[in-house]
Design a protein around this motif. Structure first.
Motif, PDB file in Angstrom:
ATOM      1  N   GLU A 340       0.830  -1.196   0.000  1.00  0.00           N
ATOM      2  CA  GLU A 340       0.000   0.000   0.000  1.00  0.00           C
ATOM      3  C   GLU A 340       0.873   1.258   0.000  1.00  0.00           C
ATOM      4  OE1 GLU A 340      -3.272   0.068  -0.287  1.00  0.00           O
ATOM      5  OE2 GLU A 340      -3.238  -2.117  -0.439  1.00  0.00           O
ATOM      6  N   PRO A 341       0.471   2.310  -0.713  1.00  0.00           N
ATOM      7  CA  PRO A 341       1.245   3.556  -0.693  1.00  0.00           C
ATOM      8  C   PRO A 341       1.423   4.068   0.730  1.00  0.00           C
ATOM      9  CG  PRO A 341      -0.419   3.619  -2.419  1.00  0.00           C
ATOM     10  CD  PRO A 341      -0.703   2.393  -1.610  1.00  0.00           C
ATOM     11  N   THR A 342       2.654   4.433   1.059  1.00  0.00           N
ATOM     12  CA  THR A 342       3.003   4.835   2.424  1.00  0.00           C
ATOM     13  C   THR A 342       3.848   6.099   2.378  1.00  0.00           C
ATOM     14  OG1 THR A 342       3.060   2.489   3.017  1.00  0.00           O
ATOM     15  CG2 THR A 342       4.029   4.034   4.587  1.00  0.00           C
ATOM     16  N   THR A 343       3.594   7.025   3.288  1.00  0.00           N
ATOM     17  CA  THR A 343       4.348   8.265   3.307  1.00  0.00           C
ATOM     18  C   THR A 343       5.679   8.073   4.039  1.00  0.00           C
ATOM     19  OG1 THR A 343       3.433   9.085   5.391  1.00  0.00           O
ATOM     20  CG2 THR A 343       2.197   9.579   3.385  1.00  0.00           C
ATOM     21  N   LEU A 344       6.600   9.006   3.793  1.00  0.00           N
ATOM     22  CA  LEU A 344       7.897   8.965   4.469  1.00  0.00           C
ATOM     23  C   LEU A 344       7.717   9.119   5.971  1.00  0.00           C
ATOM     24  CD1 LEU A 344      10.999   8.898   4.317  1.00  0.00           C
ATOM     25  CD2 LEU A 344      10.955  11.363   3.964  1.00  0.00           C
ATOM     26  N   ASP A 345       6.807   9.983   6.391  1.00  0.00           N
ATOM     27  CA  ASP A 345       6.584  10.175   7.828  1.00  0.00           C
ATOM     28  C   ASP A 345       6.083   8.888   8.486  1.00  0.00           C
ATOM     29  OD1 ASP A 345       7.300  12.927   7.983  1.00  0.00           O
ATOM     30  OD2 ASP A 345       5.417  13.428   7.007  1.00  0.00           O
ATOM     31  N   GLU A 346       5.222   8.149   7.794  1.00  0.00           N
ATOM     32  CA  GLU A 346       4.740   6.875   8.347  1.00  0.00           C
ATOM     33  C   GLU A 346       5.886   5.873   8.472  1.00  0.00           C
ATOM     34  OE1 GLU A 346       0.113   6.815   6.757  1.00  0.00           O
ATOM     35  OE2 GLU A 346       1.718   6.139   5.431  1.00  0.00           O
ATOM     36  N   LEU A 347       6.789   5.871   7.494  1.00  0.00           N
ATOM     37  CA  LEU A 347       7.930   4.952   7.553  1.00  0.00           C
ATOM     38  C   LEU A 347       8.885   5.336   8.688  1.00  0.00           C
ATOM     39  CD1 LEU A 347       8.655   4.513   3.751  1.00  0.00           C
ATOM     40  CD2 LEU A 347       7.753   2.790   5.324  1.00  0.00           C
ATOM     41  N   VAL A 348       9.046   6.637   8.939  1.00  0.00           N
ATOM     42  CA  VAL A 348       9.863   7.072  10.070  1.00  0.00           C
ATOM     43  C   VAL A 348       9.294   6.510  11.368  1.00  0.00           C
ATOM     44  CG1 VAL A 348      10.538   9.087  11.450  1.00  0.00           C
ATOM     45  CG2 VAL A 348      10.750   9.155   8.968  1.00  0.00           C
ATOM     46  N   GLN A 349       7.974   6.590  11.523  1.00  0.00           N
ATOM     47  CA  GLN A 349       7.329   6.080  12.734  1.00  0.00           C
ATOM     48  C   GLN A 349       7.431   4.560  12.829  1.00  0.00           C
ATOM     49  OE1 GLN A 349       3.324   7.574  12.495  1.00  0.00           O
ATOM     50  NE2 GLN A 349       3.899   9.664  13.077  1.00  0.00           N
ATOM     51  N   ARG A 350       7.283   3.880  11.720  1.00  0.00           N
ATOM     52  CA  ARG A 350       7.290   2.408  11.757  1.00  0.00           C
ATOM     53  C   ARG A 350       8.675   1.833  11.988  1.00  0.00           C
ATOM     54  NH1 ARG A 350       3.547   1.003   6.436  1.00  0.00           N
ATOM     55  NH2 ARG A 350       1.682   2.177   7.063  1.00  0.00           N
ATOM     56  N   THR A 351       9.692   2.463  11.399  1.00  0.00           N
ATOM     57  CA  THR A 351      11.040   1.883  11.455  1.00  0.00           C
ATOM     58  C   THR A 351      11.905   2.481  12.551  1.00  0.00           C
ATOM     59  OG1 THR A 351      11.965   3.492   9.886  1.00  0.00           O
ATOM     60  CG2 THR A 351      10.962   1.482   8.966  1.00  0.00           C
ATOM     61  N   GLY A 352      11.579   3.704  12.989  1.00  0.00           N
ATOM     62  CA  GLY A 352      12.402   4.363  13.991  1.00  0.00           C
ATOM     63  C   GLY A 352      13.656   4.990  13.408  1.00  0.00           C
ATOM     64  N   GLN A 353      13.810   4.963  12.082  1.00  0.00           N
ATOM     65  CA  GLN A 353      14.976   5.563  11.443  1.00  0.00           C
ATOM     66  C   GLN A 353      14.691   7.014  11.077  1.00  0.00           C
ATOM     67  OE1 GLN A 353      17.548   3.200   8.899  1.00  0.00           O
ATOM     68  NE2 GLN A 353      15.934   1.657   8.758  1.00  0.00           N
ATOM     69  N   SER A 354      15.760   7.767  10.836  1.00  0.00           N
ATOM     70  CA  SER A 354      15.607   9.174  10.485  1.00  0.00           C
ATOM     71  C   SER A 354      15.088   9.316   9.056  1.00  0.00           C
ATOM     72  CB  SER A 354      16.943   9.905  10.617  1.00  0.00           C
ATOM     73  OG  SER A 354      17.840   9.466   9.616  1.00  0.00           O
ATOM     74  N   ALA A 355      14.485  10.473   8.786  1.00  0.00           N
ATOM     75  CA  ALA A 355      14.005  10.737   7.434  1.00  0.00           C
ATOM     76  C   ALA A 355      15.162  10.758   6.440  1.00  0.00           C
ATOM     77  CB  ALA A 355      13.251  12.064   7.399  1.00  0.00           C
ATOM     78  N   ALA A 356      16.318  11.272   6.865  1.00  0.00           N
ATOM     79  CA  ALA A 356      17.469  11.331   5.965  1.00  0.00           C
ATOM     80  C   ALA A 356      17.932   9.934   5.567  1.00  0.00           C
ATOM     81  CB  ALA A 356      18.616  12.091   6.635  1.00  0.00           C
ATOM     82  N   ALA A 357      18.052   9.041   6.569  1.00  0.00           N
ATOM     83  CA  ALA A 357      18.499   7.680   6.267  1.00  0.00           C
ATOM     84  C   ALA A 357      17.493   6.954   5.379  1.00  0.00           C
ATOM     85  CB  ALA A 357      18.716   6.903   7.571  1.00  0.00           C
TER      86      ALA A 357
END
Length: 389
Positions: A340-357
């Motif tokens: 499913e389409p996922t935003t960068l902010d959602e991935l930051v929350q799910r993975t705990g990694q920084s937006a830059a990484a």
């Protein structure tokens, strides 16, 4: 991360330092912004009284407002120390130390063409801007401009109207809109493209900001197309900067009786390419776009953790992705991304990694055919990229 961003904001707002001074100190400190701030405070007396006062007691309300802006979804401080900082800006005059981005920061790495021209454009000029923008966007080039009235605005709108992203480099803080009539356009660009500024939040429009903005437009783009420009037009500054930076300059000819054609005619006399169709621009820029892609791939392979498996040109997407799938960080990212389409902010929350990484990892996966980027700063896994259970 918040403490590091706060440190960056203190450095970026230090009076009299400028991007060149900050970059020099970052190089001496091996990219460590905390060391840079410590050095600045140690040398504050040499920087002058405004810098000394700021470093001794920064405006906490201003810094708090900066942090609120940066914490908002889709907002990012893209620093020159980040692996995904656009390499095409490294060799321009006074390269920025950081950029404030509202929207999809990865777009800065895409092959771009700048479309600029008169604010008081004619109806024919606006029609040309829309037609060229549509055709160039549909050919796969990212249309970049300055969100000014006239040609700039028409180019942005036309790209958005065909479902393409567009990038606006602005001469104010990222939270300001100039001209005010473009509030709606700014919202569309942030949602389906990116707004970019080197000026911190709260910075108003000033005449001297726009030449600085123009050097970024010229530096980001592989080529600059000028559509209608008087002899005093600011778009001629963008064209001159593009030529000085070794970029292509294209100009659309007009009537010999039109004052808005004189700037373009001067550019053509000085060596700009006279163009009559978007296909001519695409043909000229295609080799440069491939070179940019190769440079970017090499850079990310070197600087992004877990990206040691290269972009082998003789392997299919699944084969190229095998190295990434063996890396637990990439594997987890793909699993969190799902179908499913996922935003960068959602991935930051799910993975705990920084937006830059994450941006660096996502770009590598996109280059290798494992994912695709979608409007609205969203990403989606492709069949070749999804790991087996």
């Amino acid at each position: 991360m918040d403490d590091e961003l706060r440190t960056w904001m203190i450095a970026l707002r230090t009076p009299g330092l400028g991007p060149g001074g900050l970059r020099e100190r970052l190089a001496a400190a091996e990219g460590d912004i905390r060391r840079v701030l410590a050095d600045l405070r140690h040398d504050a007396a040499r920087l002058g009284e405004p810098a000394r006062a700021w470093l001794a007691q920064p405006d906490e309300a201003q810094l708090a407002a900066d942090m609120v802006w940066l914490a908002a979804p889709g907002h990012r401080l893209l620093r020159c120390t980040d692996a995904d900082f656009p390499p095409q800006l490294e060799n321009i005059p006074q390269p920025p130390a950081a950029l404030f981005v509202a929207g999809d920061a990865s777009l800065l790495l895409f092959p771009q063409v700048a479309i600029v021209g008169a604010r008081n454009a004619s109806a024919a000029g606006l029609a040309h801007a829309r037609a060229f923008s549509r055709a160039l966007a549909q050919a796969g080039l990212l249309v970049t401009s300055g969100m000014a009235d006239g040609i700039d605005g028409a180019a942005h709108v036309a790209a958005l109207d065909v479902g393409a992203a567009t990038l606006a480099v602005i001469g104010t803080g990222p939270d300001r809109v100039y001209p005010r009539k473009h509030h709606g356009l700014a919202q569309r660009i942030a949602m389906h493209g990116a707004l970019v500024s080197e000026f911190p939040p709260g910075t108003p429009a000033r005449a001297d900001h726009f030449p600085r903005r123009n050097r970024l437009i010229a530096g980001l783009a592989l080529g600059t197309l000028v559509i209608e420009a008087g002899l005093q037009s600011g778009s001629l500054i963008t064209a001159r900067l593009a030529a000085e930076q070794g970029r292509e300059v294209f100009a659309l000819p007009g009537s010999i009786h039109s004052p808005l054609a004189r700037g373009c005619h001067r550019l053509i006399r000085e060596g700009a390419r006279l163009v009559e169709s978007a296909a001519e621009i695409v043909e000229t820029l295609a080799p440069m776009a491939r070179m940019l892609g190769d440079e970017l791939a090499t850079r990310l392979q070197t600087e992004t953790a877990g990206a040691a498996a290269g972009l082998s040109k003789d392997m299919g997407p699944l084969g190229r992705l095998s190295g990434q799938l063996e890396d637990s960080g990439y594997r987890r990212l793909l699993l969190e991304l799902g179908h499913e389409p996922t935003t960068l902010d959602e991935l930051v929350q799910r993975t705990g990694q920084s937006a830059a990484a994450l941006s660096s990892m996502l770009l590598m996966l996109e280059l290798e055919g494992g994912i695709e980027s979608l409007p609205g700063n969203r990403y989606q896994c492709l069949p070749a990229g999804f790991p087996d259970d």
